[in-house]
Design an enzyme around this catalytic site. Structure first.
Site, PDB file in Angstrom:
ATOM      1  N   LYS A  76       0.925  -1.143   0.013  1.00 34.91           N
ATOM      2  CA  LYS A  76       0.003  -0.050  -0.077  1.00 34.91           C
ATOM      3  C   LYS A  76       1.046   1.155  -0.117  1.00 34.91           C
ATOM      4  CE  LYS A  76      -3.893   2.173   2.724  1.00 34.91           C
ATOM      5  NZ  LYS A  76      -4.775   2.032   3.864  1.00 34.91           N
ATOM      6  N   SER A 151      -9.937   1.968   2.745  1.00 34.33           N
ATOM      7  CA  SER A 151      -9.073   2.808   1.883  1.00 34.33           C
ATOM      8  C   SER A 151      -7.893   2.058   1.244  1.00 34.33           C
ATOM      9  CB  SER A 151      -8.097   3.945   2.879  1.00 34.33           C
ATOM     10  OG  SER A 151      -7.555   3.282   3.859  1.00 34.33           O
ATOM     11  N   SER A 175     -10.150  -0.245   6.977  1.00 33.90           N
ATOM     12  CA  SER A 175      -9.595  -0.296   5.618  1.00 33.90           C
ATOM     13  C   SER A 175      -8.907  -1.553   4.938  1.00 33.90           C
ATOM     14  CB  SER A 175      -8.481   0.867   5.634  1.00 33.90           C
ATOM     15  OG  SER A 175      -9.143   2.223   5.291  1.00 33.90           O
TER      16      SER A 175
HETATM   17  N1  GLN Z   1     -13.328   4.418   6.254  1.00 38.69           N
HETATM   18  C1  GLN Z   1     -12.683   4.707   7.676  1.00 38.69           C
HETATM   19  C2  GLN Z   1     -12.527   6.139   7.376  1.00 38.69           C
HETATM   20  O1  GLN Z   1     -12.406   7.070   6.538  1.00 38.69           O
HETATM   21  C3  GLN Z   1     -11.457   3.967   8.006  1.00 38.69           C
HETATM   22  C4  GLN Z   1     -10.423   4.297   7.038  1.00 38.69           C
HETATM   23  C5  GLN Z   1      -9.337   3.396   7.387  1.00 38.69           C
HETATM   24  O2  GLN Z   1      -9.383   2.178   8.045  1.00 38.69           O
HETATM   25  N2  GLN Z   1      -8.113   3.908   7.158  1.00 38.69           N
HETATM   26  O3  GLN Z   1     -11.761   6.663   8.313  1.00 38.69           O
END
Ligand code: GLN
Length: 482
Positions: A76, A151, A175
């Site tokens: 990532k 994400s 995410s």
């Molecule tokens: N969707 C969640 C957010 O927008 C979690 C994102 C994540 O786990 N990085 O914060």
């Protein structure tokens, strides 16, 4: 070759069926041919990958190979990679080349793995759909009009499309698990502190945790063997022994105590989703588990608490991007204030700005007690729910997401609707416990994820339970058409 798991590739490499150079070239070709459709990679490091593959083959010929020697994978684009651009999918870091490796990066390097490139994501890991990327959205290999989740949507899509056998990812509120569910793959978010955050660009430091994306639980175990462990460079890394996560995969599940939280199976849950997940749980009963209903009474407070705590921490973490030290700088600043404001106005996308605004507000002197302090108290209650539940069960099961992958663009105008996508994953980060998502069914041809939540540092048990399910079912073997 691209349909094989990491474990199978490792076996083939050790038997000399093909070389790491051949294997790496095969995946690089696939990325070149297929990724115009998915946009799952931000950067492909072809030259580095072939160089590392060649070095891996040489080590193998000298009899120095370990399980990861010569295995291709992807990072990532949130993990710093020495000498390789690391963007966090932001214009702010579009040209940032770190002078050092994240601990996770260094560990994969030391293990001899071959990094194919850096995967797409929501900017600074803020989002649930990988639509908030400066480099354009990633699409889901299961349907080109669908989001891959976020994400870590680039990592999930790349694994699902067989562009890489595995990828690293991070999970602050879901995410890893949500994109794994949407893309029909296996994802593991370890216990907070199990995997070093050093060199992993910070979003919300008390919630962020690096983890795995792969096709099988066995591969996730192999990845965690590389990633897990104490790191003196991360003050929240926990000094606990690291077991061999592959050692326990075949233990029988007889007597496993499974809890189903009634708050996760409420009337609001789509009945088809509820049924799909209950069918998967029944498979566990067939494998010898006992199932009972439990309660996590503070579940309904999780999203509200998270959307105070995560933005608060993000606003502090992102203050370093000021145009002075590194990253984007606006053209011709008039004075220092102009440099700060225009750099940040031009360098950050709108979701990131929204979080900085919310977080700065929640931390401001007049509101700190009402919002941040309150959210921290709620967080403690949520954590205690899990501590209490794990007194009588070994694993908690739930859906990973409220629905299968949603359509691109369908939530982009409504941030709250987007935030609610993480309703089943966020409490786990607030508590800091480990959790996985495994493919466990389909609805209208789209993958559904089963979430397995474990007690602190009980990753080996989660991986064992996931592996046994994958021995008995073939949901993890389904691949998107084409
Ligand atoms: N969707 C969640 C957010 O927008 C979690 C994102 C994540 O786990 N990085 O914060």
């Amino acid at each position: 070759m691209h349909n094989k798991t990491v474990a199978e590739l490792a076996r083939d490499l050790s038997q000399g069926t093909y070389s790491s150079v051949e294997l790496t070239q095969h995946f690089l070709n696939r990325i070149k041919q297929e990724d115009t459709r998915y946009n799952s990679f931000i950067t492909v490091t072809e030259d580095d990958a072939l160089r590392d593959a060649k070095a891996a083959d040489e080590r193998r010929s000298k009899g120095e190979a370990t399980p990861w020697t010569g295995i291709p994978f992807a990072h990532k684009d949130i993990f710093c990679t020495n000498g390789v651009r690391t963007t966090c999918a932001s214009k702010m870091l579009e040209n940032f080349v770190p002078p050092y490796d994240a601990t996770v990066t260094a560990r994969f390097r030391d293990a001899g793995a071959v990094c194919l490139g850096k995967t797409n994501m929501d900017e600074f890991a803020m989002g649930s759909s990988t639509e908030n990327s400066h480099f354009g959205a990633t699409t889901n290999p299961w349907g080109e009009k669908l989001v891959p989740g976020g994400s870590s949507g680039g990592s999930a899509a790349a694994v699902a499309a067989r562009l890489t056998p595995a990828a690293t990812a991070t999970d602050t509120g879901g995410s890893i698990r949500q994109p794994a569910a949407f893309c029909g793959i296996t994802g593991l978010k370890p216990t907070y502190g199990r995997v070093s955050r050093y060199g992993m660009i910070a979003f919300a430091s008390s919630l962020d945790q690096g983890g795995t994306m792969s096709r099988t639980a066995e591969d996730s175990a192999m990845m965690l063997n590389v990633m897990a462990g104490f790191d003196p460079k991360d003050s929240t890394s926990v000094d606990q022994p690291v077991p061999d996560y592959t050692a326990n995969l075949n233990a029988p599940l007889k007597g496993l105590r499974v809890g189903l939280p009634k708050e996760y199976f409420s009337d609001q849950l789509d009945p088809v989703m509820a049924q799909t997940v209950r069918d998967a749980v029944r498979e566990y009963e067939a494998l010898g588990a006992t199932v009972k209903e439990i309660s996590l009474p503070n579940t309904h407070l999780a999203i509200a608490a998270y959307y105070v705590i995560a933005p608060a921490e993000a606003s502090a973490n992102l203050s370093r991007f000021d145009g002075v030290r590194y990253g984007y700088r606006c053209d011709n600043p008039k004075d220092l204030m102009d440099l700060y404001t225009r750099t940040r106005a031009e360098g950050f996308g709108s979701e990131v700005k929204r979080r900085i605004l919310v977080g700065s507000y929640a931390l401001s002197a007049g509101f700190f007690d009402a919002y941040y302090l309150k959210a921290q108290k709620v967080r403690r209650l949520i954590q205690q729910d899990f501590v209490e539940a794990f007194k009588s069960v070994d694993i908690i099961m739930s859906p990973s997401t409220p629905s299968p992958a949603f359509a691109l663009g369908s939530n982009t105008d409504d941030p709250v609707k987007m935030y609610l996508e993480d309703i089943f994953t966020i409490a786990i980060n607030l508590a800091g416990v480990p959790a996985m998502s495994i493919p466990a069914g389909q609805i209208k041809g789209l993958p559904v994820g089963l979430q397995l939540i474990g007690n602190y540092f009980d990753e080996a048990r989660l991986l064992n339970a996931a592996h046994q399910f994958q021995q008995a079912t073939d949901w993890h073997q389904q691949s998107p058409a084409g």
